[in-house]
Write a protein that holds these residues in place. Sequence first.
Motif, short mmCIF file in Angstrom:
data_model
loop_
_atom_site.label_atom_id
_atom_site.label_comp_id
_atom_site.label_asym_id
_atom_site.label_seq_id
_atom_site.Cartn_x
_atom_site.Cartn_y
_atom_site.Cartn_z
N MET A 22 19.97 7.02 68.64
CA MET A 22 19.41 6.74 67.32
C MET A 22 18.92 5.29 67.25
SD MET A 22 19.36 9.58 65.82
CE MET A 22 18.68 8.91 64.34
N TRP A 23 19.65 4.39 67.88
CA TRP A 23 19.23 2.99 67.94
C TRP A 23 17.92 2.87 68.73
CZ3 TRP A 23 18.95 -0.16 72.34
CH2 TRP A 23 18.67 -1.51 72.08
N ILE A 24 17.81 3.58 69.85
CA ILE A 24 16.57 3.55 70.64
C ILE A 24 15.41 4.10 69.81
CG2 ILE A 24 15.41 4.46 72.69
CD1 ILE A 24 18.20 4.42 74.07
N LEU A 25 15.65 5.16 69.07
CA LEU A 25 14.61 5.71 68.18
C LEU A 25 14.19 4.66 67.15
CD1 LEU A 25 12.88 7.99 66.95
CD2 LEU A 25 14.94 8.73 65.72
N ASP A 26 15.14 3.97 66.57
CA ASP A 26 14.81 2.91 65.59
C ASP A 26 13.97 1.81 66.23
OD1 ASP A 26 16.25 4.27 63.62
OD2 ASP A 26 18.03 2.99 63.82
N VAL A 27 14.30 1.43 67.45
CA VAL A 27 13.53 0.41 68.16
C VAL A 27 12.10 0.90 68.40
CG1 VAL A 27 13.30 -0.83 70.36
CG2 VAL A 27 15.52 -0.74 69.20
N ALA A 28 11.98 2.15 68.84
CA ALA A 28 10.65 2.72 69.08
C ALA A 28 9.82 2.70 67.80
CB ALA A 28 10.76 4.13 69.64
N GLU A 29 10.43 3.11 66.71
CA GLU A 29 9.71 3.10 65.43
C GLU A 29 9.34 1.68 65.01
OE1 GLU A 29 12.30 5.29 62.83
OE2 GLU A 29 11.51 7.22 63.53
N ALA A 30 10.25 0.73 65.21
CA ALA A 30 9.99 -0.66 64.81
C ALA A 30 8.88 -1.29 65.64
CB ALA A 30 11.27 -1.48 64.94
N THR A 31 8.69 -0.82 66.85
CA THR A 31 7.69 -1.42 67.74
C THR A 31 6.43 -0.56 67.87
OG1 THR A 31 8.74 -0.39 69.66
CG2 THR A 31 9.42 -2.65 69.10
N GLY A 32 6.40 0.56 67.20
CA GLY A 32 5.22 1.43 67.27
C GLY A 32 5.06 2.08 68.63
N THR A 33 6.18 2.31 69.32
CA THR A 33 6.13 2.97 70.61
C THR A 33 6.67 4.39 70.48
OG1 THR A 33 8.28 2.03 71.21
CG2 THR A 33 6.34 0.84 71.93
N TYR A 34 6.54 5.15 71.53
CA TYR A 34 6.93 6.55 71.52
C TYR A 34 8.39 6.68 71.92
CZ TYR A 34 6.91 11.54 72.62
OH TYR A 34 7.19 12.88 72.66
N TYR A 35 9.11 7.58 71.25
CA TYR A 35 10.49 7.90 71.61
C TYR A 35 10.51 9.29 72.23
CZ TYR A 35 15.39 9.22 71.18
OH TYR A 35 16.67 9.64 71.44
N ALA A 36 11.02 9.38 73.44
CA ALA A 36 11.14 10.67 74.13
C ALA A 36 12.58 11.13 74.04
CB ALA A 36 10.71 10.53 75.58
N ASP A 37 12.80 12.22 73.33
CA ASP A 37 14.14 12.79 73.19
C ASP A 37 14.39 13.77 74.32
OD1 ASP A 37 16.62 13.57 72.26
OD2 ASP A 37 15.80 14.93 70.76
N SER A 38 14.24 13.31 75.55
CA SER A 38 14.40 14.20 76.69
C SER A 38 15.84 14.69 76.84
CB SER A 38 13.94 13.50 77.97
OG SER A 38 14.69 12.33 78.19
N ALA A 39 16.79 13.98 76.26
CA ALA A 39 18.18 14.41 76.33
C ALA A 39 18.40 15.77 75.68
CB ALA A 39 19.09 13.37 75.69
N SER A 40 17.58 16.08 74.69
CA SER A 40 17.76 17.35 73.97
C SER A 40 17.64 18.56 74.88
CB SER A 40 16.77 17.45 72.81
OG SER A 40 15.44 17.43 73.30
N GLY A 41 16.82 18.48 75.91
CA GLY A 41 16.66 19.59 76.82
C GLY A 41 17.80 19.75 77.81
N LEU A 42 18.65 18.75 77.89
CA LEU A 42 19.77 18.78 78.84
C LEU A 42 21.07 19.26 78.21
CD1 LEU A 42 19.11 15.26 80.41
CD2 LEU A 42 18.64 17.47 81.49
N LYS A 43 21.10 19.34 76.89
CA LYS A 43 22.34 19.62 76.18
C LYS A 43 22.59 21.12 76.03
CE LYS A 43 22.26 15.48 73.30
NZ LYS A 43 22.22 14.99 71.91
#
Length: 104
Positions: A48-69
Amino acid sequence: ADYIALINRIKAASPDTKIICNSIYPVEAAYEAKDNGINNAKINNANMWILDVAEATGTYYADSASGLKGEDGCLRPEYGNGDGIHLCPDGFNVILNYLRTHAV
């Protein structure tokens, strides 16, 4: 703050570069049971922190972990290499497929 500053420095030095902030991968249930301080609740919070950083910097967040769970939120054993924390080739193929199908 340091992570945001790093991303902003990369963007300034290379404005045409597409930056992807990738999620941290989950661990298997057996690894989590070792109670060594690494668990999926902490990993989810960090993601969630990485997602917040991506949003704050206008970069893309890849939730690749979701496919592993699995349904339990842990790394599916068939994607692990046997130590509970690292991926095997099939796990890395899940990540590659995620990145291929979630284009920036």
